[in-house]
Design an enzyme around this catalytic site. Structure first.
Site, PDB file in Angstrom:
ATOM      1  N   LYS A  44      -8.871   8.328 -33.276  1.00  0.00           N
ATOM      2  CA  LYS A  44      -7.509   7.924 -32.901  1.00  0.00           C
ATOM      3  C   LYS A  44      -6.825   7.210 -34.071  1.00  0.00           C
ATOM      4  CE  LYS A  44      -9.245   3.603 -30.911  1.00  0.00           C
ATOM      5  NZ  LYS A  44      -9.660   2.950 -29.647  1.00  0.00           N
ATOM      6  N   TYR A 276       9.041 -14.578 -53.182  1.00  0.00           N
ATOM      7  CA  TYR A 276      10.023 -15.151 -52.251  1.00  0.00           C
ATOM      8  C   TYR A 276       9.579 -16.494 -51.684  1.00  0.00           C
ATOM      9  CZ  TYR A 276      12.097 -10.459 -52.061  1.00  0.00           C
ATOM     10  OH  TYR A 276      12.678  -9.268 -52.360  1.00  0.00           O
TER      11      TYR A 276
HETATM   12  C1  LIG Z   1     -11.063   2.764 -29.737  1.00  0.00           C
HETATM   13  C2  LIG Z   1     -11.999   3.148 -28.666  1.00  0.00           C
HETATM   14  C3  LIG Z   1     -13.353   3.372 -28.925  1.00  0.00           C
HETATM   15  C4  LIG Z   1     -14.001   3.041 -30.253  1.00  0.00           C
HETATM   16  O1  LIG Z   1     -14.057   1.647 -30.399  1.00  0.00           O
HETATM   17  P1  LIG Z   1     -14.785   0.978 -31.673  1.00  0.00           P
HETATM   18  O2  LIG Z   1     -14.893  -0.439 -31.331  1.00  0.00           O
HETATM   19  O3  LIG Z   1     -13.893   1.248 -32.836  1.00  0.00           O
HETATM   20  O4  LIG Z   1     -16.076   1.677 -31.799  1.00  0.00           O
HETATM   21  C5  LIG Z   1     -14.152   3.845 -27.900  1.00  0.00           C
HETATM   22  N1  LIG Z   1     -13.621   4.089 -26.676  1.00  0.00           N
HETATM   23  C6  LIG Z   1     -12.331   3.860 -26.389  1.00  0.00           C
HETATM   24  C7  LIG Z   1     -11.823   4.116 -25.030  1.00  0.00           C
HETATM   25  C8  LIG Z   1     -11.474   3.374 -27.355  1.00  0.00           C
HETATM   26  O5  LIG Z   1     -10.189   3.144 -27.071  1.00  0.00           O
END
Ligand SMILES: *Cc1c(COP(=O)(O)O)cnc(C)c1O
Length: 388
Positions: A44, A276
Site C-alpha cells: 500500500k 527562515y
Molecule cells: C499496513 C497494514 C499491514 C502491514 O503493517 P506493518 O506494520 O507495516 O507490517 C498489515 N495489515 C493491514 C490491514 C494494514 O493496514
C-alpha cells in the site's frame, strides 16, 4: 524493464535508491520466520514510498503469494502492471469500484453490511462471484466488524455464497499494539480472533486463509501466524519499533537510501542567521552546505534543527528550518566539493543515519519517514535482477 534500469549516470539533485536484492532477502527472512504460513507483501501507499510495482514484483520473486493494498486503485494498478498474484484490498467506501475489482480478480475485504450489499450487487451485474474476506474488529477499534455485528455479516455472506454471488476466501483482523511486547491487548485480540473465526467456521464459512499478523507479529508472535502473514514495514528492512529490536536483529536490511547532492558550499562569518526564522545562528566562522531537498520532498519540517545527515564522512545536523525545497547543514569549516553526496538515511553500514534515526529526530515513526518521501524524488532501482 524501465523501472529496474541501471543507475543513471547523470547527477541527480536527490534520489531514493531502492535495493531490490535487500527487499527480496527481507521477504525470504520473513518467510523463514513464518514457516508454514504464506506471505502477503503489503505494498500500500506505493510500497511505503519505495514504488509499488517494482517492490511487488521483487516480493513475488522472493516467494510472496499474496499482495496487500489499502485502496482499490492501488490494487487495480498492480493488475494493470501485469501482476497476476492474489491481491487483497481493504479500504473501501460506498461506490467501490467493486465491479472493476471483481473483474480484475481482486479479493475484497468487508467490514460491514453496507459493503456486502454493494459487492453482491456488483457481482450480480458482473455475472461472476466476488472473492470476499470478512474482517473482524478484534479490538483495534478501526476498520473491521464488531463482535456484536459478526453473526449478521457471517450469515449474510453465507447466504450470498449460496446464491453464487460471493466466495468467502478469508477471515482476518488487525492488531492494535503488536509492536509493544507484552501489551495485554495482544492476547485479548488473539483470543477474540480465534472465537470469531470459530464462530464463522461453525456457521459454514470455509476460508482459504485466516490471518492476523502484521510485521511486529510476524517477527515476534509465532502463535499469530495462522495461514498467512501480512508484513509491510519489515519487508522494507525497517523495524516496526525500536522496542522490538533493530532490523539486523531479525536479519533485515533497509531497502531505501535517500541522498542529495550539495547545491552550494560557502564560507560565512560567525553570528550569521541560517534559513527562515533564523533559528540557527553560526557560532563562529564556518562553512555551510546547501542540501536541495525540503518538505515538498517529504523531509519533515519537524526535522528543523535535529535531522541527521552524513556529509563527507561526518554526521551533520539540519541547521535551522527545513524549507519547502532545501535545508542547510553547518559543515564546521570543512569544504566538501559542491555536488558531494549528502546521505539522509540508508542501511547505516556506511556510517549514515537510518530512517529510525530520522524518526527519533522528528518525534515520529520510521514508517512515516520512508512513506512520505515525495514523488519529486526519483526512485532509482538497483539489483532488480536475481543473480545467477
Ligand atoms: C499496513 C497494514 C499491514 C502491514 O503493517 P506493518 O506494520 O507495516 O507490517 C498489515 N495489515 C493491514 C490491514 C494494514 O493496514
Amino acid at each position: 524493464m524501465s523501472e529496474t534500469a541501471a543507475v543513471p549516470t547523470a547527477p541527480l539533485r536527490a534520489r531514493a535508491e531502492i535495493d531490490l536484492a535487500a527487499l527480496r532477502a527481507n521477504v525470504r527472512a520473513l518467510r523463514a520466520r513464518a514457516k508454514g504460513a504464506a506471505l502477503m507483501a503489503v505494498v500500500k501507499s506505493d510500497a511505503y514510498g519505495h514504488g509499488a510495482v517494482p517492490c511487488a514484483r521483487a516480493a513475488v520473486e522472493a516467494g510472496a503469494t499474496w499482495l496487500g493494498t489499502a485502496t482499490p486503485e492501488e490494487a487495480l494498478a498492480l493488475r494493470a502492471a501485469g501482476l497476476d498474484t492474489r491481491v487483497l484490498c481493504w479500504l473501501w467506501v460506498p461506490g467501490g469500484p467493486w465491479r472493476e475489482a471483481i473483474e480484475a480478480d481482486i479479493d475484497v475485504a468487508l467490514s460491514g453490511m453496507w459493503a456486502l450489499r454493494e459487492v453482491t450487487e456488483a457481482a450480480r451485474q458482473a455475472g461472476r462471484p466476488a472473492r470476499v474476506q470478512l474482517k473482524a474488529d478484534t479490538g483495534l477499534g478501526r476498520n473491521g466488524c464488531q463482535p456484536a455485528d459478526w453473526p449478521e455479516l457471517v450469515a449474510e455472506a453465507l447466504r450470498a455464497e449460496r446464491e453464487g454471488l460471493v466466495r468467502v476466501t478469508g477471515l482476518w483482523s488487525h492488531f492494535a499494539c503488536a509492536d509493544e511486547p507484552g501489551h495485554p491487548s495482544i492476547a485479548a485480540q488473539l483470543t477474540r480472533f480465534r472465537e470469531m473465526v470459530a464462530y464463522a467456521e461453525e456457521q459454514g464459512v470455509r476460508p482459504e486463509v485466516r490471518h492476523l499478523a502484521n510485521s511486529p507479529a510476524t517477527l515476534t508472535l509465532p502463535e499469530t501466524h495462522f495461514d498467512l502473514v501480512r508484513p509491510g514495514i519489515a519487508m522494507y528492512g525497517v523495524s516496526p519499533s525500536p522496542e522490538i529490536g533493530t532490523p539486523a536483529d531479525f536479519g533485515l536490511r533497509p531497502v531505501m537510501t535517500l541522498s542529495a547532492s550539495l547545491a552550494l558550499v560557502k564560507h560565512v562569518p560567525g553570528g550569521h542567521g541560517v534559513s527562515y526564522g533564523h533559528h540557527y545562528v553560526t557560532p563562529g566562522e564556518t562553512t555551510l552546505g546547501l542540501v536541495p531537498v525540503g518538505y515538498a520532498d517529504g523531509i519533515p519540517r519537524h526535522a528543523s534543527g535535529t535531522g541527521p545527515v552524513l556529509v563527507d564522512g561526518k554526521w551533520r545536523t539540519v541547521a535551522g528550518r527545513v524549507a519547502m525545497d532545501q535545508f542547510v547543514v553547518d559543515l564546521g569549516g570543512d569544504e566538501p566539493p559542491v555536488g558531494a553526496e549528502a546521505v539522509l538515511f540508508g542501511p547505516g553500514d556506511r556510517g549514515e543515519p537510518t530512517a529510525e534515526d530520522w524518526a527519533q529526530a522528528c518525534g515520529t515513526i520510521a514508517y512515516e519517514i520512508v512513506t512520505r518521501i515525495g514523488t519529486r524524488v526519483p526512485r532509482v532501482y538497483v539489483n532488480g535482477e536475481e543473480e545467477g
